[in-house]
Design an enzyme around this catalytic site. Structure first.
Site, PDB file in Angstrom:
ATOM      1  N   GLU A  67       0.826  -1.208   0.000  1.00  0.00           N
ATOM      2  CA  GLU A  67       0.000   0.000   0.000  1.00  0.00           C
ATOM      3  C   GLU A  67       0.861   1.258   0.000  1.00  0.00           C
ATOM      4  OE1 GLU A  67      -3.070   0.362  -0.562  1.00  0.00           O
ATOM      5  OE2 GLU A  67      -3.550  -1.766  -0.591  1.00  0.00           O
ATOM      6  N   TYR A 150      -6.060   6.624   4.672  1.00  0.00           N
ATOM      7  CA  TYR A 150      -6.195   5.639   3.597  1.00  0.00           C
ATOM      8  C   TYR A 150      -5.392   4.375   3.901  1.00  0.00           C
ATOM      9  CZ  TYR A 150      -5.066   2.999  -0.492  1.00  0.00           C
ATOM     10  OH  TYR A 150      -4.850   1.941  -1.335  1.00  0.00           O
ATOM     11  N   ASP A 168      -9.049   6.746  -2.049  1.00  0.00           N
ATOM     12  CA  ASP A 168      -7.886   7.188  -2.811  1.00  0.00           C
ATOM     13  C   ASP A 168      -8.387   7.795  -4.116  1.00  0.00           C
ATOM     14  OD1 ASP A 168      -8.609   5.025  -4.383  1.00  0.00           O
ATOM     15  OD2 ASP A 168      -6.594   4.153  -4.458  1.00  0.00           O
ATOM     16  N   CYS A 229     -17.439   1.970 -19.666  1.00  0.00           N
ATOM     17  CA  CYS A 229     -18.729   1.860 -18.981  1.00  0.00           C
ATOM     18  C   CYS A 229     -19.489   0.595 -19.362  1.00  0.00           C
ATOM     19  CB  CYS A 229     -19.592   3.088 -19.277  1.00  0.00           C
ATOM     20  SG  CYS A 229     -18.920   4.621 -18.584  1.00  0.00           S
TER      21      CYS A 229
END
Length: 386
Positions: A67, A150, A168, A229
Site C-alpha cells: 500500500e 487511507y 484514494d 462503462c
C-alpha cells in the site's frame, strides 16, 4: 442542486459541497440497493481481479509495504520493486534492523522517497513498541509514522478484516461518477462526503475484497479518460453513466503553478582500481530527495543559475570542469533544470568535505540514487567521447 437525467428516466441529483452522505444516498434513490451493489462489485472482482504478489498472502506486513509503494505509483511499476523488497526485507524485523541507506537503495527509482523513510521509521516503532506485531486497529495503525487514513483503512480491511473505509484517487473517481458529486474533489466538504460514502458502503463481511474491488474498478474500468462503462459491473447504479457524460466527473481541480528551479551539477570521476570511481554524497535532510546520493550539486529556486565556483566550495577543493549538457526533471510542484559539467581528477586527490565519497561506477546502479541522478549519469555517459 443541479440535476442530470438519470437511468430509466429518473432524475438523479448532482451533489456538491454541503450535501451529506445521507442526502446523497437518499436523493440518489438506491440506498436500499446497497446489498445488490456490493454483490455485483464483489462478483466482478472475484472473477476479474489481477493476480498480484501482495494479494491473498495473509501477511499484514506485505499489505502495508504494497500500500505504501502503490501511493502515486502504477501497479505495473510496483510489482518488481515489491518482490525485490520482500526478498531483502521479508518481515518488519529485518526492515527495522536495516540502515537507511540500504532502505533507500531498495527504493531507488520508485520516487517519493519520504515513503521509504516513513516505512523504515514505522518498522522500528513496531519492533520497539509493539514487539514486532503490526497494530490491528485503525487507531493503532494511525499512530505509526507515515500511516494516514487511507493506508490505515487499507491495512485494517485487507489484512485484519475490519470494515474500515478507504478513499484514494480511484475511489474518488468511482464515487464522483456513481453519485454525480460535483465541485472540487479535494475540497473539505467533498472529502467528507467521499469518506462517509466509503464507510456507509463497505461490505461488513468482505471489507478487504470490497475495498480492493473499488480500487480495481477505478484503475481498470472507471478510468479518468474513456471509461469502459459497457464493461462496468455496477453501471446500472451510476449517475455518470446515466447522464451519458461520465468523463465530466470528477471535476478537474485547478493545479498550483509549477515553480522553476535551477541547478548546476558536476560529475566528478577518477580512475580507480577496477575502472572509474564516481564522487557522490547524500542530499541534505529536509529537502527534495533528502538522503539520496547525488553528484556534487548546487540548487536554487527561481531562474538564476548557480556558478561552478559554488560547487567547488561545496567540495572544499578547486575543480576544472567542462559543460556537457542540460537535463530537465519535473517534480509534482517544481520544474528543475540542471546544467551538467564533468571533471576528471587525479586519483591521489582527496575531497575535503566528509560528506562526499567515492563509489565504483559499476556499483552506482545499485546505490541509493534518485531518478534525477540516474538521468544525469546516463546523459553524462552519452556525452563522453568514443
Amino acid at each position: 442542486m443541479r440535476r442530470r437525467r438519470g437511468l430509466r428516466g429518473v432524475d438523479q441529483p448532482v451533489c456538491g459541497a454541503g450535501a451529506g452522505v445521507s442526502e446523497v444516498l437518499v436523493a440518489s434513490g438506491w440506498g436500499e440497493r446497497k446489498d445488490e451493489f456490493q454483490r455485483a462489485l464483489l462478483s466482478w472482482f472475484w472473477r476479474a481481479r489481477r493476480d498480484l504478489p501482495w494479494r491473498g498472502v495473509g501477511d499484514p506486513y506485505a499489505t502495508w509495504v504494497s500500500e505504501i509503494m502503490l501511493q502515486q505509483t502504477q501497479v505495473i511499476t510496483v510489482i518488481d520493486y515489491f518482490q525485490r523488497w520482500m526478498a531483502r526485507f521479508p518481515d518488519v524485523q529485518s526492515l527495522a534492523a536495516a540502515d537507511e541507506e540500504e532502505v533507500l537503495e531498495q527504493w531507488s527509482g520508485l520516487g517519493y522517497y519520504r515513503r521509504a523513510r516513513f516505512l523504515h521509521r514505522a518498522a522500528k516503532v513496531v519492533v520497539d513498541e509493539h514487539g514486532g506485531a503490526i497494530p490491528s486497529t485503525l487507531e493503532g495503525l494511525r499512530r505509526l509514522p507515515g500511516v494516514g487514513p487511507y493506508t490505515a483503512g487499507a491495512i485494517a480491511s485487507i489484512a485484519f478484516g475490519l470494515p474500515a473505509p478507504i478513499v484514494d484517487g480511484n475511489v474518488i473517481r468511482v464515487f464522483a461518477r456513481l453519485f454525480a458529486i460535483a465541485g472540487d474533489p479535494r475540497s473539505t466538504a467533498n472529502q467528507k462526503i467521499f469518506w462517509e460514502l466509503a464507510e456507509a458502503l463497505v461490505d461488513r463481511n468482505k471489507p478487504g475484497d470490497f475495498n480492493e474491488a473499488l480500487m480495481e474498478l477505478g484503475a481498470r474500468v472507471c478510468a479518468p479518460r474513456s471509461p469502459a462503462c459497457l464493461l462496468c459491473p455496477v453501471r446500472e447504479y451510476c449517475a455518470g453513466f446515466a447522464s451519458g457524460e461520465p468523463e465530466a466527473l470528477p471535476e478537474v481541480a485547478r493545479r498550483s503553478a509549477v515553480k522553476p528551479m535551477r541547478a548546476l551539477t558536476v560529475v566528478v570521476h577518477r580512475r580507480g582500481t577496477s575502472g572509474r570511481d564516481m564522487l557522490v554524497g547524500p542530499r541534505e535532510a529536509g529537502g527534495l530527495l533528502a538522503g539520496m546520493l547525488e553528484f556534487p550539486t548546487v540548487e536554487r529556486e527561481g531562474t538564476r543559475w548557480p556558478e561552478l565556483d559554488e560547487v567547488a566550495s561545496l567540495l572544499g577543493m578547486p575543480i576544472v570542469a567542462e559543460e556537457v549538457g542540460e537535463v530537465t526533471h519535473i517534480f509534482s510542484h517544481r520544474r528543475l533544470q540542471t546544467r551538467m559539467y564533468a571533471a576528471e581528477i587525479d586519483a591521489p586527490v582527496t575531497v575535503a568535505e566528509e560528506r562526499w565519497r567515492w563509489v565504483p561506477e559499476l556499483e552506482l546502479g545499485q546505490a541509493a540514487i534518485s531518478a534525477l541522478t540516474r538521468k544525469i549519469y546516463e546523459r553524462w555517459k552519452t556525452s563522453e567521447p568514443v
